[in-house]
Design a protein around this motif. Structure first.
Motif, mmCIF file in Angstrom:
data_model
loop_
_atom_site.group_PDB
_atom_site.id
_atom_site.type_symbol
_atom_site.label_atom_id
_atom_site.label_comp_id
_atom_site.label_asym_id
_atom_site.label_seq_id
_atom_site.Cartn_x
_atom_site.Cartn_y
_atom_site.Cartn_z
ATOM 1 N N TRP A 147 0.852 -1.195 0.000
ATOM 2 C CA TRP A 147 0.000 0.000 0.000
ATOM 3 C C TRP A 147 0.879 1.233 0.000
ATOM 4 O O TRP A 147 1.771 1.365 0.830
ATOM 5 N N ARG A 148 0.621 2.141 -0.934
ATOM 6 C CA ARG A 148 1.452 3.343 -1.077
ATOM 7 C C ARG A 148 0.599 4.571 -1.350
ATOM 8 O O ARG A 148 -0.574 4.477 -1.672
ATOM 9 N N SER A 149 1.289 5.699 -1.296
ATOM 10 C CA SER A 149 0.664 6.970 -1.642
ATOM 11 C C SER A 149 1.697 7.829 -2.359
ATOM 12 O O SER A 149 2.866 7.852 -1.962
ATOM 13 N N GLU A 150 1.289 8.484 -3.404
ATOM 14 C CA GLU A 150 2.156 9.382 -4.173
ATOM 15 C C GLU A 150 1.396 10.674 -4.435
ATOM 16 O O GLU A 150 0.168 10.654 -4.580
ATOM 17 N N PRO A 151 2.100 11.801 -4.535
ATOM 18 C CA PRO A 151 1.424 13.049 -4.920
ATOM 19 C C PRO A 151 0.811 12.891 -6.313
ATOM 20 O O PRO A 151 1.375 12.225 -7.182
ATOM 21 N N VAL A 152 -0.346 13.511 -6.518
ATOM 22 C CA VAL A 152 -1.074 13.306 -7.776
ATOM 23 C C VAL A 152 -0.815 14.384 -8.834
ATOM 24 O O VAL A 152 -1.407 14.326 -9.905
ATOM 25 N N ALA A 153 0.067 15.316 -8.585
ATOM 26 C CA ALA A 153 0.284 16.416 -9.530
ATOM 27 C C ALA A 153 0.691 15.915 -10.922
ATOM 28 O O ALA A 153 0.162 16.391 -11.936
ATOM 29 N N LEU A 154 1.618 14.973 -10.993
ATOM 30 C CA LEU A 154 2.035 14.452 -12.308
ATOM 31 C C LEU A 154 0.900 13.690 -12.990
ATOM 32 O O LEU A 154 0.745 13.755 -14.206
ATOM 33 N N ALA A 155 0.109 12.979 -12.203
ATOM 34 C CA ALA A 155 -1.031 12.251 -12.763
ATOM 35 C C ALA A 155 -2.067 13.229 -13.314
ATOM 36 O O ALA A 155 -2.632 13.006 -14.387
ATOM 37 N N GLN A 156 -2.326 14.299 -12.590
ATOM 38 C CA GLN A 156 -3.278 15.312 -13.063
ATOM 39 C C GLN A 156 -2.779 15.948 -14.362
ATOM 40 O O GLN A 156 -3.555 16.146 -15.295
ATOM 41 N N ALA A 157 -1.507 16.253 -14.425
ATOM 42 C CA ALA A 157 -0.942 16.851 -15.639
ATOM 43 C C ALA A 157 -1.044 15.888 -16.819
ATOM 44 O O ALA A 157 -1.403 16.286 -17.930
ATOM 45 N N ALA A 158 -0.754 14.621 -16.577
ATOM 46 C CA ALA A 158 -0.833 13.616 -17.646
ATOM 47 C C ALA A 158 -2.270 13.453 -18.128
ATOM 48 O O ALA A 158 -2.525 13.359 -19.330
ATOM 49 N N ALA A 159 -3.216 13.430 -17.207
ATOM 50 C CA ALA A 159 -4.628 13.272 -17.582
ATOM 51 C C ALA A 159 -5.160 14.516 -18.276
ATOM 52 O O ALA A 159 -6.051 14.418 -19.128
ATOM 53 N N SER A 160 -4.617 15.676 -17.959
ATOM 54 C CA SER A 160 -5.034 16.913 -18.638
ATOM 55 C C SER A 160 -4.628 16.903 -20.103
ATOM 56 O O SER A 160 -5.346 17.425 -20.957
ATOM 57 N N LYS A 161 -3.486 16.301 -20.406
ATOM 58 C CA LYS A 161 -3.002 16.270 -21.790
ATOM 59 C C LYS A 161 -3.961 15.549 -22.730
ATOM 60 O O LYS A 161 -4.076 15.905 -23.889
ATOM 61 N N THR A 162 -4.621 14.518 -22.235
ATOM 62 C CA THR A 162 -5.537 13.747 -23.078
ATOM 63 C C THR A 162 -6.989 14.185 -22.904
ATOM 64 O O THR A 162 -7.862 13.731 -23.630
ATOM 65 N N GLY A 163 -7.244 15.034 -21.888
ATOM 66 C CA GLY A 163 -8.607 15.453 -21.599
ATOM 67 C C GLY A 163 -9.340 14.481 -20.690
ATOM 68 O O GLY A 163 -10.530 14.629 -20.450
ATOM 69 N N ASP A 164 -8.638 13.501 -20.159
ATOM 70 C CA ASP A 164 -9.266 12.485 -19.307
ATOM 71 C C ASP A 164 -9.416 12.923 -17.855
ATOM 72 O O ASP A 164 -10.046 12.215 -17.068
#
Length: 153
Positions: A48-65
């Motif tokens: 079980w882990r936790s990571e900051p979501v900033a990179l995930a948000q940026a990646a999802a913004s690129k595709t509109g997802d």
């Protein structure tokens, strides 16, 4: 050590989950969806882990997802980005972002998506198009009509 989304936590045999990586927030989601499964999953030896979501948000913004992903989805995506491991998911939006980022993914029980999609906001009035960058609904800057998320053509 693959990263697993909640579909895998729900459907895979416990033995297959041993050593997999998952987000802490998935336990709450699992508690809501299948309380009896929680005790089994907790005993499975998941990392079980936790990571900051900033990179995930940026990646999802690129595709509109971004508008199509929950907070839990973003946390699972953040783990995938941070570890570079294969993500096991049936969520087509997660698969879409992974494909765009060059990350490995596999399906849990459904078929894998076949192509890369991009989403955009399209005005219901004047049909203007703009990229999807946030989860917030908005009105068209040109005519003021509501904008809806649509697949870019």
């Amino acid at each position: 050590m693959p990263v697993v989304d909640t579909a895998a936590l729900l459907h895979w045999p416990i033995e297959r989950l041993r050593g997999c990586i998952a987000a802490y927030s998935q336990l709450q989601e699992l508690e809501r969806l299948s309380p009896p499964r929680v005790m089994l999953v907790e005993a499975a030896g998941i990392d079980w882990r936790s990571e900051p979501v900033a990179l995930a948000q940026a990646a999802a913004s690129k595709t509109g997802d971004l508008v199509r992903l929950s907070q839990v989805d973003l946390e699972v995506l953040a783990l995938t980005i941070a570890t570079g491991e294969t993500l096991h998911t049936d969520d087509y939006s997660l698969q879409n972002v992974c494909r765009n980022q060059g990350l490995n993914f596999a399906a849990v029980s459904n078929k894998v998506s076949k192509e890369q999609w991009r989403w955009e906001l399209r005005c219901t009035g004047c049909k203007a198009k703009v990229p999807v960058t946030t989860k917030e609904a908005r009105d068209c800057d040109i005519c003021g009509s509501p904008m809806l998320v649509k697949r870019a053509r």
